[in-house]
Design a protein around this motif. Sequence first.
Motif, mmCIF file in Angstrom:
data_model
loop_
_atom_site.group_PDB
_atom_site.id
_atom_site.type_symbol
_atom_site.label_atom_id
_atom_site.label_comp_id
_atom_site.label_asym_id
_atom_site.label_seq_id
_atom_site.Cartn_x
_atom_site.Cartn_y
_atom_site.Cartn_z
ATOM 1 N N GLY A 1 0.647 -1.280 -0.163
ATOM 2 C CA GLY A 1 0.071 0.057 -0.161
ATOM 3 C C GLY A 1 1.157 1.260 -0.169
ATOM 4 O O GLY A 1 0.537 2.249 0.272
ATOM 5 N N SER A 2 2.238 1.362 -0.669
ATOM 6 C CA SER A 2 2.800 2.712 0.375
ATOM 7 C C SER A 2 3.324 3.459 -1.812
ATOM 8 O O SER A 2 3.209 2.185 -1.820
ATOM 9 N N PRO A 3 3.212 4.115 -1.527
ATOM 10 C CA PRO A 3 3.526 5.563 -2.359
ATOM 11 C C PRO A 3 4.833 4.841 -3.172
ATOM 12 O O PRO A 3 5.474 5.473 -4.047
ATOM 13 N N ARG A 4 6.027 4.088 -1.802
ATOM 14 C CA ARG A 4 7.572 4.085 -1.720
ATOM 15 C C ARG A 4 7.310 2.229 -2.110
ATOM 16 O O ARG A 4 7.182 2.071 -1.375
ATOM 17 N N ARG A 5 8.009 2.581 -3.504
ATOM 18 C CA ARG A 5 9.127 1.172 -3.821
ATOM 19 C C ARG A 5 9.835 0.522 -2.879
ATOM 20 O O ARG A 5 10.803 1.113 -2.814
ATOM 21 N N ASN A 6 9.952 -0.962 -2.252
ATOM 22 C CA ASN A 6 10.736 -1.325 -2.087
ATOM 23 C C ASN A 6 10.468 -0.499 -0.322
ATOM 24 O O ASN A 6 11.951 -1.122 0.111
ATOM 25 N N GLY A 7 9.523 -0.520 0.154
ATOM 26 C CA GLY A 7 10.232 0.523 1.785
ATOM 27 C C GLY A 7 10.235 -0.134 2.507
ATOM 28 O O GLY A 7 10.276 -1.817 2.300
ATOM 29 N N ASN A 8 9.851 -0.098 3.582
ATOM 30 C CA ASN A 8 10.294 -0.684 5.205
ATOM 31 C C ASN A 8 8.563 -2.044 4.922
ATOM 32 O O ASN A 8 8.525 -3.240 4.660
ATOM 33 N N SER A 9 7.110 -1.344 4.639
ATOM 34 C CA SER A 9 5.941 -2.175 4.708
ATOM 35 C C SER A 9 5.941 -2.839 3.355
ATOM 36 O O SER A 9 5.897 -4.453 3.424
ATOM 37 N N GLU A 10 6.667 -3.146 2.375
ATOM 38 C CA GLU A 10 7.080 -3.667 1.428
ATOM 39 C C GLU A 10 8.077 -4.882 1.361
ATOM 40 O O GLU A 10 8.206 -5.937 0.741
ATOM 41 N N GLN A 11 9.022 -4.067 2.203
ATOM 42 C CA GLN A 11 9.564 -5.155 2.471
ATOM 43 C C GLN A 11 8.948 -6.336 3.155
ATOM 44 O O GLN A 11 9.709 -7.779 3.514
ATOM 45 N N GLY B 1 9.147 3.440 14.357
ATOM 46 C CA GLY B 1 10.746 3.313 14.168
ATOM 47 C C GLY B 1 11.209 3.281 13.069
ATOM 48 O O GLY B 1 12.083 3.737 12.798
ATOM 49 N N LEU B 2 10.210 3.544 11.747
ATOM 50 C CA LEU B 2 10.598 2.366 10.455
ATOM 51 C C LEU B 2 10.892 4.241 9.703
ATOM 52 O O LEU B 2 9.501 4.305 9.669
ATOM 53 N N ASP B 3 11.654 4.978 8.795
ATOM 54 C CA ASP B 3 11.324 5.163 8.235
ATOM 55 C C ASP B 3 12.134 6.061 7.395
ATOM 56 O O ASP B 3 11.268 5.939 6.506
ATOM 57 N N SER B 4 13.383 5.846 7.087
ATOM 58 C CA SER B 4 13.963 5.142 5.783
ATOM 59 C C SER B 4 13.694 3.825 5.482
ATOM 60 O O SER B 4 13.110 3.037 5.911
ATOM 61 N N ALA B 5 13.627 4.094 3.852
ATOM 62 C CA ALA B 5 13.455 3.440 3.663
ATOM 63 C C ALA B 5 13.888 1.481 3.539
ATOM 64 O O ALA B 5 13.427 0.796 3.845
ATOM 65 N N SER B 6 14.716 1.906 3.716
ATOM 66 C CA SER B 6 15.267 0.809 4.607
ATOM 67 C C SER B 6 16.545 0.542 5.636
ATOM 68 O O SER B 6 17.019 -0.995 5.795
ATOM 69 N N ASP B 7 15.496 1.169 7.006
ATOM 70 C CA ASP B 7 15.447 0.895 8.334
ATOM 71 C C ASP B 7 14.850 -0.798 8.576
ATOM 72 O O ASP B 7 15.719 -0.448 9.845
ATOM 73 N N VAL B 8 14.130 -1.137 8.267
ATOM 74 C CA VAL B 8 13.475 -2.590 8.241
ATOM 75 C C VAL B 8 15.088 -3.223 8.053
ATOM 76 O O VAL B 8 14.212 -4.344 8.868
ATOM 77 N N ILE B 9 15.817 -3.522 7.285
ATOM 78 C CA ILE B 9 16.947 -4.463 7.024
ATOM 79 C C ILE B 9 17.236 -4.256 8.482
ATOM 80 O O ILE B 9 17.605 -5.211 8.999
ATOM 81 N N ARG B 10 17.504 -3.275 9.254
ATOM 82 C CA ARG B 10 18.416 -2.888 10.772
ATOM 83 C C ARG B 10 17.299 -4.142 11.505
ATOM 84 O O ARG B 10 17.569 -4.036 12.620
ATOM 85 N N GLN B 11 16.308 -4.383 11.111
ATOM 86 C CA GLN B 11 15.507 -5.411 12.203
ATOM 87 C C GLN B 11 14.813 -6.346 11.657
ATOM 88 O O GLN B 11 14.083 -6.752 11.213
ATOM 89 N N PRO B 12 16.263 -7.195 11.859
ATOM 90 C CA PRO B 12 15.888 -8.856 11.493
ATOM 91 C C PRO B 12 14.815 -9.185 12.492
ATOM 92 O O PRO B 12 14.050 -10.521 11.370
#
Length: 197
Positions: free
Chosen positions: A11-21, A163-174
Amino acid sequence: MDAPLVLGIAGSPRRNGNSEQLLDACLAGAADGGARVQKLVVTDYAIEPCRGCNSCSLTGECVIHDRMHEVYAAIDSAQAIVVASPVFFATVPGVLKVLIDRMQPYWARTHVLKQPRPVRRPGALLLVRSGGDPYGFVAAEYTIKSVFAVLGIDLVGEMKVTGLDSASDVIRQPDDLVHARELGVQVATAALLTLGD
Ligand SMILES: Cc1cc2nc3c(=O)[nH]c(=O)nc-3n(C[C@H](O)[C@H](O)[C@H](O)COP(=O)(O)O)c2cc1C
């Protein structure tokens, strides 16, 4: 018997961001669990907003002829649905809200035209936010649960990650990615049980 289809809606307009990952991890888990998976990225579709014309209350169909017919087809063929979204101004991003409002024909069929209720299906909800506003997940959560109610979706589980904002933040939360994957397995398992009914 075909494997059940788990539809993931990004549902995000940003591709490959936190929710999509998180959604990708969840769909990978669903595939591990024996499901077929399909990902629908809402921002790839130019979907017009609902006009509120209520024609669907007369016919059960939407009068707007755009790519929403592909979304309806995906929803109708899925045995389970997972929605992933960020919080935008307390609720879901406009691109997802537009798609949700276009679900009104499903509501009209059941509540106005008195057609049979949809067959119940499992689903899951994945929400992310930065934590930058005081209103939490509530509005986004209930917006999606409202459409899940219309579609006959029973929640297998939900994730809300702050606590997720930049698109790759979720990668730091394995751990969250692992949890999303496990949730996907659960969704597939529930969908398999539904097929067996
Ligand atoms: C227009 C806009 C509005 C936002 N509103 C909120 C908000 O109300 N609350 C919040 O916690 N985060 C808010 N955020 C932050 C996003 O939820 C966060 O960046 C999220 O990780 C984005 O997910 P994505 O990578 O899947 O697009 C907003 C971001 C944008 C761009």
